[in-house]
Design a protein around this motif. Structure first.
Motif, PDB file in Angstrom:
ATOM      1  N   ALA A   1       0.856  -1.187   0.000  1.00 50.07           N
ATOM      2  CA  ALA A   1       0.000   0.000   0.000  1.00 50.07           C
ATOM      3  C   ALA A   1       0.889   1.232   0.000  1.00 50.07           C
ATOM      4  O   ALA A   1       1.198   1.809   1.046  1.00 50.07           O
ATOM      5  CB  ALA A   1      -0.921  -0.020   1.218  1.00 50.07           C
TER       6      ALA A   1
ATOM      7  N   GLU B   1      -3.427   2.676   1.577  1.00 46.68           N
ATOM      8  CA  GLU B   1      -4.042   2.497   0.269  1.00 46.68           C
ATOM      9  C   GLU B   1      -2.945   2.251  -0.774  1.00 46.68           C
ATOM     10  O   GLU B   1      -1.831   2.772  -0.652  1.00 46.68           O
ATOM     11  CB  GLU B   1      -4.879   3.726  -0.123  1.00 46.68           C
TER      12      GLU B   1
ATOM     13  N   THR C   1      -7.647  -0.703  -0.600  1.00 47.49           N
ATOM     14  CA  THR C   1      -7.496   0.078   0.631  1.00 47.49           C
ATOM     15  C   THR C   1      -7.583  -0.827   1.849  1.00 47.49           C
ATOM     16  O   THR C   1      -8.052  -1.972   1.760  1.00 47.49           O
ATOM     17  CB  THR C   1      -8.589   1.157   0.742  1.00 47.49           C
TER      18      THR C   1
END
Length: 562
Positions: free
Chosen positions: A501, A516, A536
């Protein structure tokens, strides 16, 4: 004052660096270049004349220097720190990012796969390792390895396309970790191989676009060169692999590779020995798993996200799958990124000496006609990223070079152009939603606390004693699947891929680091947008979303399996 350094190549594969100046200070190295018959290969095929060319990477003491000059027996590099002695290795990537100035015995790694490259006339470039040392201001480069010259002819009824050539020795080590002696003598050489990290074989790999057709006929011969360390008499097996998966094997006895010499072997293909699964051999940076991205195409992922350093104009893959640059300030999750210390996407610029990994759409550095095409572009005006100023142009056809991984040579991914590419929106969608058992082959998780998306290969076998939970449950965050570094090594060997992420960038502001992940596709959308794949911590996953092209997003390259 600025100092002037000149590199000149001599002999079979040797070179000279002339260092001229008045006093010792941080200076600029200039390598004057000579054009030799207009060619641009390190070693010429007809007479093996050595020649520096633009963007050769040389490790000098504790620096990696890039040549930039006319082609020939001399070249140019800049910003070499003054010293009372200079030790150098070419190519720089066999040494890594270490200081080589303090010892004449240097650990180097000869690649298991050597990537075939050609010059402007179609002849093979041969990156023969060279070393140089001097306590004065004149460096003479000497080759550290001999060459194997493979002469191929075809006496069968049909032409075939060559995929790769593999040389295997019975006892000698041909690639891997070894030691190089660099004293400034013509006898400098590659010495002892480290058996735990060495291999008895080495391959010359022909990338897409450069795979040669071996024509049938009594007179046609095709010549290829492979670098290997010297060894005394040994039994050697050489295998030619066609793109169809067929192969021909040749056994040679009492072969020797002598320092600063070349051993020639002639191979005539009369028949095929058999058939193998026509997967390409791996190249540097390629993970083992095979993933379907359409009904007819599989790919392998790169070892990590794409990264760029503007000050050296270098592209590379992250060292690990979980690495990402992020920022140097912890976000609300306490996540600054992976292990890319000293780098920060907020410092993106044309001169930034750190690494970045969040890029605007179509910013490979190739002049696509867009206002913003450089990897350090930060404009938040979406139309600045239109290829040739037209919103409907995608990164295909005349604009394929706008694609980051396709256009650039990736230093730890084969270091050649056109080896890697980025998925389209339809390929992301097929991978996550359409291929067989797609829904059971991805899930959120974390590696040593770094959160992201885990994707499993087509033919997945869960390692014994391990668990994997599919899905995107919002209640579990990244804890749905948790692995230590050692546990993930087992999962990775089984083919699993991890996308961290890495957040996103808007101008020079970086957000959502650690919570995210957004990964570009090569597919445009009419108007302001281009497509990406995103996920996410809250459970969201999309394979075909779109947003402004001016956002900085991550890029995870793949390589096609033929």
């Amino acid at each position: 004052m600025k100092r002037i350094y000149t590199i000149t190549t001599i002999g079979l594969v040797a070179g000279i660096v002339m260092l001229a100046g008045c006093k010792r200070e941080h200076g600029t190295v200039t390598l004057g270049a000579n054009i030799d018959n207009g060619r641009d290969a390190k070693v010429y095929i007809d007479n093996l004349t050595p020649c520096w060319h633009n963007n050769d990477l040389i490790r000098v003491n504790n620096q990696t220097c890039t040549t930039s000059a006319a082609l020939g027996s001399s070249a140019q590099i800049t910003d070499v720190v003054e010293s009372n002695h200079y030790r150098a290795i070419y190519p720089a990537d066999i040494v890594g990012n270490v200081d080589i100035s303090s010892s004449s015995t240097i650990a180097v790694t000869l690649p298991h796969e050597q990537i075939y490259e050609v010059d402007s006339r179609g002849d093979q470039k041969v990156k023969v390792p060279m070393g140089a040392y001097s306590s004065s201001e004149s460096l003479t480069f000497h080759n550290l390895c001999p060459l194997i010259k493979v002469v191929v002819s075809n006496r069968m009824d049909n032409d075939f396309v060559l995929d790769h050539i593999t040389v295997t020795a019975a006892t000698a080590y041909l690639s891997g970790l070894c030691s190089a002696s660099v004293t400034g003598s013509p006898n400098d050489h590659i010495g002892t191989m480290v058996s735990s990290s060495a291999s008895h074989d080495v391959s010359l790999v022909f990338p897409l676009g450069d795979r040669p057709t071996i024509g049938r006929g009594d007179r046609d011969t095709y010549v290829y060169y492979i670098v290997a360390p010297e060894f005394d008499e040994d039994d050697v097996t050489i295998t030619l692999y066609a793109t169809t998966g067929q192969y021909a094997t040749f056994e040679k006895t009492d072969v020797s590779l002598c320092h600063n010499r070349m051993a020639e072997v002639s191979l005539t293909v009369l028949h095929w020995n058999g058939q193998i699964t026509p997967d390409p051999p791996s190249v540097d940076g390629m993970l083992p798993g095979a993933f379907s991205v359409s009904a007819t195409q599989q790919v392998c992922f790169s070892q990590g996200n794409l990264q760029y350093n503007a000050s050296t104009n270098t592209w590379r893959f992250a060292e690990h799958q979980w690495d990402f640059v992020g920022t140097q300030t912890a976000d609300v999750q306490g996540n600054q990124g992976g292990t890319v210390s000293g780098s920060d996407n907020r410092n993106i610029s044309s001169t930034y000496s750190g690494w970045i990994d969040l890029f605007g759409w179509g910013t490979s550095g190739w002049n696509s006609g867009a206002n913003c095409y450089q990897p350090w572009s930060t404009s938040t005006t979406y139309s600045d990223y239109y290829l040739d100023g037209i919103s409907t142009n995608g990164m295909t056809g005349n604009y394929a070079e706008a694609e980051w991984a396709w256009h650039n040579a990736i230093s730890n991914g084969g270091n050649a152009h056109h080896l890697w590419r980025t998925l389209t929106k339809d390929e992301w969608n097929y991978l996550l939603n359409i291929r067989d058992n797609a829904s059971s082959k991805h899930g959120r998780g974390n590696i040593n606390g770094v959160g992201g998306l885990i994707i499993l290969p087509d033919n997945w076998t869960l390692p014994s004693g391990y668990t994997f939970n599919t899905g995107l449950s919002s209640s579990d965050g990244w804890a749905l699947n948790s692995y230590t570094l050692s546990q993930w090594a087992v999962m990775e060997d089984a083919g699993a891929v991890f996308l961290p992420a890495a957040g996103c960038r808007w101008g020079t502001s970086v957000s959502f680091v650690g919570s995210e992940g957004y990964y570009w596709s090569t597919t445009h959308r009419n108007g302001s947008s281009a497509h990406f794949m995103g996920f996410t911590i809250g459970g969201y996953l999309t394979a075909m979303s779109s947003n402004s092209r001016s956002y900085g997003r991550a890029v995870r390259p793949v390589r096609d399996i033929e």
